[in-house]
Write a protein that holds these residues in place. Structure first.
Motif, PDB file in Angstrom:
ATOM      1  N   ALA A  17       0.824  -1.216   0.000  1.00 15.48           N
ATOM      2  CA  ALA A  17       0.000   0.000   0.000  1.00 15.48           C
ATOM      3  C   ALA A  17       0.855   1.261   0.000  1.00 15.48           C
ATOM      4  O   ALA A  17       0.516   2.256  -0.652  1.00 15.48           O
ATOM      5  N   LEU A  18       1.982   1.237   0.713  1.00 19.87           N
ATOM      6  CA  LEU A  18       2.875   2.394   0.715  1.00 19.87           C
ATOM      7  C   LEU A  18       3.410   2.670  -0.689  1.00 19.87           C
ATOM      8  O   LEU A  18       3.618   3.836  -1.072  1.00 19.87           O
ATOM      9  N   SER A  19       3.616   1.613  -1.466  1.00 21.25           N
ATOM     10  CA  SER A  19       4.157   1.755  -2.814  1.00 21.25           C
ATOM     11  C   SER A  19       3.104   2.196  -3.827  1.00 21.25           C
ATOM     12  O   SER A  19       3.450   2.692  -4.892  1.00 21.25           O
ATOM     13  N   GLU A  20       1.843   2.016  -3.492  1.00 20.01           N
ATOM     14  CA  GLU A  20       0.783   2.237  -4.473  1.00 20.01           C
ATOM     15  C   GLU A  20      -0.093   3.448  -4.170  1.00 20.01           C
ATOM     16  O   GLU A  20      -0.976   3.787  -4.961  1.00 20.01           O
ATOM     17  N   THR A  21       0.144   4.123  -3.045  1.00 16.72           N
ATOM     18  CA  THR A  21      -0.753   5.177  -2.585  1.00 16.72           C
ATOM     19  C   THR A  21      -0.124   6.555  -2.742  1.00 16.72           C
ATOM     20  O   THR A  21       1.075   6.723  -2.547  1.00 16.72           O
ATOM     21  N   GLU A  22      -0.933   7.527  -3.083  1.00 17.64           N
ATOM     22  CA  GLU A  22      -0.494   8.926  -3.098  1.00 17.64           C
ATOM     23  C   GLU A  22      -0.917   9.570  -1.786  1.00 17.64           C
ATOM     24  O   GLU A  22      -2.038   9.360  -1.316  1.00 17.64           O
ATOM     25  N   PHE A  23      -0.026  10.338  -1.200  1.00 20.56           N
ATOM     26  CA  PHE A  23      -0.270  10.936   0.117  1.00 20.56           C
ATOM     27  C   PHE A  23      -0.230  12.455   0.034  1.00 20.56           C
ATOM     28  O   PHE A  23       0.443  13.026  -0.824  1.00 20.56           O
ATOM     29  N   THR A  24      -0.946  13.085   0.954  1.00 11.02           N
ATOM     30  CA  THR A  24      -0.905  14.538   1.077  1.00 11.02           C
ATOM     31  C   THR A  24      -0.666  14.895   2.537  1.00 11.02           C
ATOM     32  O   THR A  24      -1.357  14.404   3.424  1.00 11.02           O
ATOM     33  N   GLY A  25       0.344  15.720   2.771  1.00 13.97           N
ATOM     34  CA  GLY A  25       0.673  16.104   4.145  1.00 13.97           C
ATOM     35  C   GLY A  25       1.308  17.472   4.197  1.00 13.97           C
ATOM     36  O   GLY A  25       1.046  18.330   3.344  1.00 13.97           O
ATOM     37  N   SER A  26       2.154  17.681   5.177  1.00 12.21           N
ATOM     38  CA  SER A  26       2.810  18.974   5.356  1.00 12.21           C
ATOM     39  C   SER A  26       3.726  19.316   4.189  1.00 12.21           C
ATOM     40  O   SER A  26       3.912  20.481   3.833  1.00 12.21           O
ATOM     41  N   ILE A  27       4.337  18.292   3.594  1.00 12.46           N
ATOM     42  CA  ILE A  27       5.242  18.501   2.467  1.00 12.46           C
ATOM     43  C   ILE A  27       4.468  18.851   1.208  1.00 12.46           C
ATOM     44  O   ILE A  27       4.967  19.501   0.302  1.00 12.46           O
ATOM     45  N   GLY A  28       3.230  18.436   1.155  1.00 12.39           N
ATOM     46  CA  GLY A  28       2.420  18.543  -0.051  1.00 12.39           C
ATOM     47  C   GLY A  28       2.016  17.150  -0.480  1.00 12.39           C
ATOM     48  O   GLY A  28       1.862  16.259   0.358  1.00 12.39           O
ATOM     49  N   THR A  29       1.878  16.938  -1.764  1.00 14.98           N
ATOM     50  CA  THR A  29       1.510  15.623  -2.286  1.00 14.98           C
ATOM     51  C   THR A  29       2.776  14.857  -2.664  1.00 14.98           C
ATOM     52  O   THR A  29       3.679  15.408  -3.293  1.00 14.98           O
ATOM     53  N   PHE A  30       2.845  13.594  -2.266  1.00 13.91           N
ATOM     54  CA  PHE A  30       4.013  12.783  -2.583  1.00 13.91           C
ATOM     55  C   PHE A  30       3.609  11.317  -2.679  1.00 13.91           C
ATOM     56  O   PHE A  30       2.537  10.907  -2.217  1.00 13.91           O
ATOM     57  N   SER A  31       4.476  10.532  -3.301  1.00  9.12           N
ATOM     58  CA  SER A  31       4.298   9.091  -3.359  1.00  9.12           C
ATOM     59  C   SER A  31       5.672   8.451  -3.399  1.00  9.12           C
ATOM     60  O   SER A  31       6.683   9.122  -3.660  1.00  9.12           O
ATOM     61  N   PHE A  32       5.740   7.169  -3.125  1.00  7.63           N
ATOM     62  CA  PHE A  32       7.002   6.435  -3.146  1.00  7.63           C
ATOM     63  C   PHE A  32       7.117   5.658  -4.448  1.00  7.63           C
ATOM     64  O   PHE A  32       6.160   4.988  -4.864  1.00  7.63           O
ATOM     65  N   ASP A  33       8.289   5.731  -5.094  1.00  8.67           N
ATOM     66  CA  ASP A  33       8.472   4.992  -6.339  1.00  8.67           C
ATOM     67  C   ASP A  33       8.812   3.530  -6.069  1.00  8.67           C
ATOM     68  O   ASP A  33       8.789   3.070  -4.919  1.00  8.67           O
ATOM     69  N   GLU A  34       9.141   2.791  -7.114  1.00  9.08           N
ATOM     70  CA  GLU A  34       9.388   1.352  -6.971  1.00  9.08           C
ATOM     71  C   GLU A  34      10.600   1.043  -6.117  1.00  9.08           C
ATOM     72  O   GLU A  34      10.756  -0.076  -5.616  1.00  9.08           O
ATOM     73  N   ASN A  35      11.463   2.029  -5.912  1.00  3.93           N
ATOM     74  CA  ASN A  35      12.637   1.845  -5.053  1.00  3.93           C
ATOM     75  C   ASN A  35      12.427   2.364  -3.638  1.00  3.93           C
ATOM     76  O   ASN A  35      13.365   2.390  -2.839  1.00  3.93           O
ATOM     77  N   GLY A  36      11.211   2.807  -3.332  1.00  3.92           N
ATOM     78  CA  GLY A  36      10.926   3.317  -2.005  1.00  3.92           C
ATOM     79  C   GLY A  36      11.326   4.768  -1.803  1.00  3.92           C
ATOM     80  O   GLY A  36      11.327   5.264  -0.677  1.00  3.92           O
ATOM     81  N   GLU A  37      11.651   5.481  -2.896  1.00  3.03           N
ATOM     82  CA  GLU A  37      12.097   6.866  -2.795  1.00  3.03           C
ATOM     83  C   GLU A  37      10.942   7.835  -3.065  1.00  3.03           C
ATOM     84  O   GLU A  37      10.148   7.633  -3.987  1.00  3.03           O
ATOM     85  N   ALA A  38      10.874   8.900  -2.270  1.00  6.18           N
ATOM     86  CA  ALA A  38       9.890   9.954  -2.506  1.00  6.18           C
ATOM     87  C   ALA A  38      10.545  11.074  -3.306  1.00  6.18           C
ATOM     88  O   ALA A  38      11.655  11.499  -2.984  1.00  6.18           O
ATOM     89  N   GLU A  39       9.871  11.521  -4.336  1.00  9.86           N
ATOM     90  CA  GLU A  39      10.394  12.626  -5.145  1.00  9.86           C
ATOM     91  C   GLU A  39      10.001  13.938  -4.478  1.00  9.86           C
ATOM     92  O   GLU A  39       8.817  14.265  -4.369  1.00  9.86           O
ATOM     93  N   LEU A  40      10.996  14.689  -4.012  1.00  8.03           N
ATOM     94  CA  LEU A  40      10.750  15.931  -3.288  1.00  8.03           C
ATOM     95  C   LEU A  40      11.444  17.095  -3.988  1.00  8.03           C
ATOM     96  O   LEU A  40      12.475  16.923  -4.632  1.00  8.03           O
ATOM     97  N   THR A  41      10.883  18.275  -3.833  1.00  7.66           N
ATOM     98  CA  THR A  41      11.436  19.465  -4.455  1.00  7.66           C
ATOM     99  C   THR A  41      12.569  20.033  -3.609  1.00  7.66           C
ATOM    100  O   THR A  41      12.427  20.193  -2.397  1.00  7.66           O
ATOM    101  N   VAL A  42      13.701  20.327  -4.257  1.00  6.09           N
ATOM    102  CA  VAL A  42      14.861  20.896  -3.565  1.00  6.09           C
ATOM    103  C   VAL A  42      15.070  22.328  -4.036  1.00  6.09           C
ATOM    104  O   VAL A  42      14.973  22.622  -5.230  1.00  6.09           O
TER     105      VAL A  42
END
Length: 369
Positions: free
Chosen positions: A330-355
């Motif tokens: 479920a962590l790999s397949e779900t889109e989340f919204t929180g303090s960071i904004g909207t994010f999801s985890f890719d197939e390697n478990g990494e979240a794409e975040l803005t730098v």
């Protein structure tokens, strides 16, 4: 007849044990769902640990109001593992899994600490959402480790753009030998010529060193256009102070470790220094933190990441329960919204975040626009 009777009793015994397991498992609405937290609550990483606690406290309050867990409550079980004591992390993780029976773990914090538990993660077999750790190998071959933080590749791209925009040609580097600092240095070494610059001198130092005058003297002699302090927490402020006292006037930029801890040494020595940082929380989330705690957390990004890690775990538990494999999927397949904004985890478990880039202005860390 005796054999049939024996088989019947064995079957009944199995049912009884299974029933006891079911009753003792995380199935009662009155039983809190335990989530482990491995954080640096003492030592040089205490600012991050405190920020994580604030993010988690806010998330708990929001979860009670949201009803995501259908009346269930979450109990956080903390284990203190300072950034400088990674050897404590494996035992902390084992305890959380086998004694406290947590459904998942948030943390650890710090690249060295994360790498100390990485070999155990899949054997223990519960989801871990790590943050405040950019070491590249953290998620390699670990299907149960997810990362809600950015990596050396993201930071390097922003740093290289900063070097190019400022026209630096000769950059001197003072680098710690920490996993994440070495990762970042290696990525930058492979790409720095693409922006027309070179690392004219690279000096290294131990992660616990606080005297950099020998290395800084060599850097001064090289007369660089800029100095890159790629150091560990608690070192950047000291190195900048020593650099200025040695007469180094070149602009300074740093890695993402920069925080209020570094500014506490001598803010003037870091005035104008710039560094990469993932964008942290949204403006709306920032105001929620200020309203709840009276001011921003000491490390807003850590607070936001811890906050969102708990919200993500709660969302998947509300949907699929606490069975580890289902949670992982479920962590790999779900889109989340929180303090960071909207994010999801890719197939390697990494979240794409803005730098983005931050700078020190009048003794405070502000966004560089």
């Amino acid at each position: 007849m005796e054999k049939k009777s024996m088989r019947l009793w064995v079957f009944v015994a199995i049912l009884a044990v299974g029933g006891l397991w079911f009753l003792s498992a995380d199935n009662s609405k009155d039983t809190p769902i335990k989530i482990g937290v491995i954080a640096s609550l003492t030592g040089t990483g205490a600012v991050r640990g405190e920020s994580a606690q604030q993010g988690l406290a806010l998330a708990l309050e929001e979860l009670k109001e949201s009803g995501v867990l259908k009346g269930r409550e979450i109990e956080l079980v903390y284990e203190d593992v300072p950034l400088t004591e990674p050897k404590k992390a494996p035992a902390a993780l084992q305890k959380l899994a086998s004694v406290d029976k947590v459904a998942a773990v948030i943390g650890p914090m710090g690249s060295t600490v994360v790498m100390s538990i990485a070999p155990l993660a899949d054997n223990i077999g519960i989801p871990l959402i790590v943050h405040t750790a950019s070491v590249l190998k953290a998620t390699e071959d670990n299907v149960y480790i997810f990362r809600l933080w950015t990596t050396a590749y993201n930071y390097a791209s922003v740093i290289l753009s900063g070097i190019q925009e400022r026209g630096y040609k000769k950059v001197a580097v003072l680098s710690a030998t920490h996993e994440n600092t070495i990762d970042l240095l290696n990525v930058l070494k492979g790409r720095v010529d693409s922006v027309g610059a070179t690392f004219s001198v690279v000096e290294q130092t131990a992660n616990d060193s606080k005297d950099f005058r020998t290395q800084l003297a060599k850097i001064k002699a090289a007369e660089p256009d800029a100095v890159f302090l790629n150091l560990f927490e608690g070192q950047i402020g000291v190195a900048a102070d020593q650099a200025r006292k040695l007469g180094i006037t070149s602009p300074i930029f740093t890695n993402s470790v920069m925080s209020a801890v570094e500014l506490s040494v001598n803010p003037a020595s870091l005035e104008g220094a710039w560094f990469p940082r993932f964008s942290g929380y949204t403006e709306e989330a920032k105001q929620r933190f200020i309203s709840r705690f009276g001011k921003e957390p000491g490390n807003p990004e850590t607070a936001a990441a811890a906050h969102d890690a708990l919200l993500a775990l709660a969302k998947v538990i509300g949907e699929v329960g606490t069975e580890p494999e289902k949670m992982k999927r479920a962590l790999s397949e779900t889109e989340f919204t929180g303090s960071i904004g909207t994010f999801s985890f890719d197939e390697n478990g990494e979240a794409e975040l803005t730098v983005s880039l931050r700078t020190v202005r009048n003794g405070e860390i502000v966004e560089l626009k």
